[in-house]
Design an enzyme around this catalytic site. Structure first.
Site, PDB file in Angstrom:
ATOM      1  N   SER A 137       0.866  -1.196   0.000  1.00  0.00           N
ATOM      2  CA  SER A 137       0.000   0.000   0.000  1.00  0.00           C
ATOM      3  C   SER A 137       0.894   1.235   0.000  1.00  0.00           C
ATOM      4  O   SER A 137       2.036   1.169   0.474  1.00  0.00           O
ATOM      5  CB  SER A 137      -0.861   0.001   1.272  1.00  0.00           C
ATOM      6  OG  SER A 137      -1.488   1.257   1.447  1.00  0.00           O
ATOM      7  N   TYR A 150      -0.858  -0.921  10.393  1.00  0.00           N
ATOM      8  CA  TYR A 150      -1.091  -1.228   8.970  1.00  0.00           C
ATOM      9  C   TYR A 150       0.130  -0.785   8.158  1.00  0.00           C
ATOM     10  O   TYR A 150       0.668  -1.555   7.353  1.00  0.00           O
ATOM     11  CB  TYR A 150      -2.350  -0.509   8.503  1.00  0.00           C
ATOM     12  CG  TYR A 150      -2.762  -0.799   7.076  1.00  0.00           C
ATOM     13  CD1 TYR A 150      -3.303  -2.025   6.721  1.00  0.00           C
ATOM     14  CD2 TYR A 150      -2.625   0.173   6.075  1.00  0.00           C
ATOM     15  CE1 TYR A 150      -3.694  -2.288   5.406  1.00  0.00           C
ATOM     16  CE2 TYR A 150      -3.012  -0.077   4.772  1.00  0.00           C
ATOM     17  CZ  TYR A 150      -3.546  -1.316   4.439  1.00  0.00           C
ATOM     18  OH  TYR A 150      -3.931  -1.568   3.132  1.00  0.00           O
TER      19      TYR A 150
HETATM   20  N1  LIG Z   1      -8.826  -0.731  -0.687  1.00  0.00           N
HETATM   21  C1  LIG Z   1      -7.773   0.052  -0.640  1.00  0.00           C
HETATM   22  O1  LIG Z   1      -7.884   1.294  -0.709  1.00  0.00           O
HETATM   23  C2  LIG Z   1      -6.400  -0.538  -0.488  1.00  0.00           C
HETATM   24  C3  LIG Z   1      -5.299   0.328  -0.645  1.00  0.00           C
HETATM   25  C4  LIG Z   1      -4.030  -0.176  -0.528  1.00  0.00           C
HETATM   26  C5  LIG Z   1      -3.837  -1.522  -0.286  1.00  0.00           C
HETATM   27  N2  LIG Z   1      -4.908  -2.351  -0.125  1.00  0.00           N
HETATM   28  C6  LIG Z   1      -4.639  -3.757   0.138  1.00  0.00           C
HETATM   29  O2  LIG Z   1      -5.279  -4.525  -0.854  1.00  0.00           O
HETATM   30  C7  LIG Z   1      -5.594  -5.807  -0.339  1.00  0.00           C
HETATM   31  C8  LIG Z   1      -7.063  -6.102  -0.599  1.00  0.00           C
HETATM   32  O3  LIG Z   1      -7.832  -5.158   0.127  1.00  0.00           O
HETATM   33  P1  LIG Z   1      -9.343  -4.798  -0.229  1.00  0.00           P
HETATM   34  O4  LIG Z   1      -9.458  -3.339  -0.161  1.00  0.00           O
HETATM   35  O5  LIG Z   1      -9.765  -5.533  -1.433  1.00  0.00           O
HETATM   36  O6  LIG Z   1     -10.067  -5.346   1.091  1.00  0.00           O
HETATM   37  P2  LIG Z   1     -11.283  -6.338   1.343  1.00  0.00           P
HETATM   38  O7  LIG Z   1     -12.365  -6.114   0.352  1.00  0.00           O
HETATM   39  O8  LIG Z   1     -11.588  -6.217   2.787  1.00  0.00           O
HETATM   40  O9  LIG Z   1     -10.634  -7.775   1.049  1.00  0.00           O
HETATM   41  C9  LIG Z   1      -9.695  -8.345   1.913  1.00  0.00           C
HETATM   42  C10 LIG Z   1      -9.454  -9.766   1.466  1.00  0.00           C
HETATM   43  O10 LIG Z   1      -8.461 -10.347   2.330  1.00  0.00           O
HETATM   44  C11 LIG Z   1      -8.932 -11.618   2.744  1.00  0.00           C
HETATM   45  N3  LIG Z   1      -8.403 -11.997   4.052  1.00  0.00           N
HETATM   46  C12 LIG Z   1      -8.373 -11.271   5.196  1.00  0.00           C
HETATM   47  N4  LIG Z   1      -7.837 -12.010   6.189  1.00  0.00           N
HETATM   48  C13 LIG Z   1      -7.538 -13.226   5.650  1.00  0.00           C
HETATM   49  C14 LIG Z   1      -6.966 -14.414   6.158  1.00  0.00           C
HETATM   50  N5  LIG Z   1      -6.581 -14.531   7.442  1.00  0.00           N
HETATM   51  N6  LIG Z   1      -6.788 -15.472   5.314  1.00  0.00           N
HETATM   52  C15 LIG Z   1      -7.168 -15.378   4.032  1.00  0.00           C
HETATM   53  N7  LIG Z   1      -7.704 -14.276   3.468  1.00  0.00           N
HETATM   54  C16 LIG Z   1      -7.896 -13.231   4.293  1.00  0.00           C
HETATM   55  C17 LIG Z   1     -10.461 -11.497   2.768  1.00  0.00           C
HETATM   56  O11 LIG Z   1     -11.045 -12.771   2.578  1.00  0.00           O
HETATM   57  P3  LIG Z   1     -11.835 -13.628   3.671  1.00  0.00           P
HETATM   58  O12 LIG Z   1     -12.513 -12.683   4.613  1.00  0.00           O
HETATM   59  O13 LIG Z   1     -12.753 -14.458   2.829  1.00  0.00           O
HETATM   60  O14 LIG Z   1     -10.788 -14.467   4.321  1.00  0.00           O
HETATM   61  C18 LIG Z   1     -10.700 -10.637   1.539  1.00  0.00           C
HETATM   62  O15 LIG Z   1     -10.790 -11.433   0.387  1.00  0.00           O
HETATM   63  C19 LIG Z   1      -5.223  -5.768   1.140  1.00  0.00           C
HETATM   64  O16 LIG Z   1      -3.945  -6.339   1.323  1.00  0.00           O
HETATM   65  C20 LIG Z   1      -5.179  -4.272   1.446  1.00  0.00           C
HETATM   66  O17 LIG Z   1      -4.340  -3.986   2.538  1.00  0.00           O
HETATM   67  C21 LIG Z   1      -6.179  -1.894  -0.221  1.00  0.00           C
END
Ligand SMILES: NC(=O)c1ccc[n+]([C@@H]2O[C@H](COP(=O)([O-])OP(=O)(O)OC[C@H]3O[C@@H](n4cnc5c(N)ncnc54)[C@H](OP(=O)(O)O)[C@@H]3O)[C@@H](O)[C@H]2O)c1
Length: 250
Positions: A137, A150
């Site tokens: 990120s 984070y």
């Molecule tokens: N959205 C943003 O603005 C943003 C910006 C920068 C970086 N990111 C990064 O992008 C990635 C995806 O984020 P997102 O925004 O798409 O969030 P999200 O919609 O909350 O998705 C998070 C994903 O991580 C999985 N997860 C969480 N804990 C887990 C575990 N213990 N084992 C396996 N899977 C797990 C969840 O699946 P289950 O609940 O089914 O396990 C879900 O599929 C993350 O690493 C986040 O830090 C996001």
């Protein structure tokens, strides 16, 4: 259509991971989609049943990562690209420092990627080719108010990716680090602070696909935000702290 290859995506049951699975499926890839939530994984697979396949996984379980990699290889063949995208993040209050909660960010975000790499790298090294990507990120560029755990987990992922790139480039393994700014997903839906230059999840998935296709080390977007944070990254503390305090108050 002949398959473009096999891609394993963790955190594919929601947000960026799910959108990336759909995007890669639309471009001829076979997708091994991992997450803990079976219902959401099944709903994703229903979007492209020929291309997207569910492999339930808690990324914090080292042995389960090894088991899932073996299952993917058996069902779909060698893994060409692995994207370690599973992640957790929420607002953090330093005056109510909960060690277990702080550790959890590191265990899932950084530890999950480490477990996945440990499981997939031996076969990639054996084949002399493969691509590993981690979703970090822009929050990993510097310590931020309200997000220290984070940021720490994402900074660790960036450092891991940099070192692995250098160590593995002679072995046929490409390493990428994905550093998104704000993307509209269930994770950011919870945020109650301004999120400048927010982009849609489909846009993020397209940018990631293109970056992976170009085997770029750094896949960062939107550049208006990530380059601004990169500028802050280069500032000495005497300038960084007052500027970031002022931005956080906006
Ligand atoms: N959205 C943003 O603005 C943003 C910006 C920068 C970086 N990111 C990064 O992008 C990635 C995806 O984020 P997102 O925004 O798409 O969030 P999200 O919609 O909350 O998705 C998070 C994903 O991580 C999985 N997860 C969480 N804990 C887990 C575990 N213990 N084992 C396996 N899977 C797990 C969840 O699946 P289950 O609940 O089914 O396990 C879900 O599929 C993350 O690493 C986040 O830090 C996001």
């Amino acid at each position: 259509m002949n398959s473009a290859g096999v891609i394993w995506i963790t955190g594919a049951s929601s947000g960026i991971g799910a959108a990336l699975a759909r995007e890669m499926a639309a471009h001829g890839w076979q997708i091994a989609a991992s997450g803990r939530n079976r219902e959401r994984l099944d709903a994703l697979c229903a979007d492209a049943p020929e291309a997207i396949h569910a492999f339930e996984l808690d990324v914090t379980d080292t042995k389960a990562n090894e088991r899932v990699v073996a299952e993917i290889q058996q069902q779909l063949g060698p893994i060409d690209i692995a994207v370690f995208n599973a992640g957790v993040g929420s607002q953090f209050n330093a005056t109510h420092f909960d060690a277990a909660d702080v550790q959890d960010r590191m265990t899932v975000n950084y530890g999950g990627a480490v477990n996945g790499i440990g499981a997939v790298l031996p076969a990639m090294l054996e084949h002399g080719k493969g691509q590993i990507a981690m979703t970090a990120s822009v929050a990993g560029f510097r310590g931020l108010p309200g997000g220290a755990p984070y940021s720490a987990s994402k900074a660790a992922m960036i450092a891991l990716a940099e070192g692995l790139k250098l160590d593995l480039e002679g072995q046929g393994i490409d390493v990428s680090v994905i550093t998104p700014g704000f993307v509209r997903t269930p994770m950011t839906d919870k945020n109650r602070f301004p999120m400048p230059f927010m982009i849609d999840v489909e846009d993020a998935a397209r940018r990631i696909r293109r970056g992976l296709a170009g085997k770029r080390f750094e896949i960062t977007f939107p550049r208006r935000l990530s380059y601004t944070v990169k500028l802050l990254q280069r500032l000495p503390y005497a300038l960084y702290f007052p500027i970031i305090r002022r931005i956080a108050r906006l």
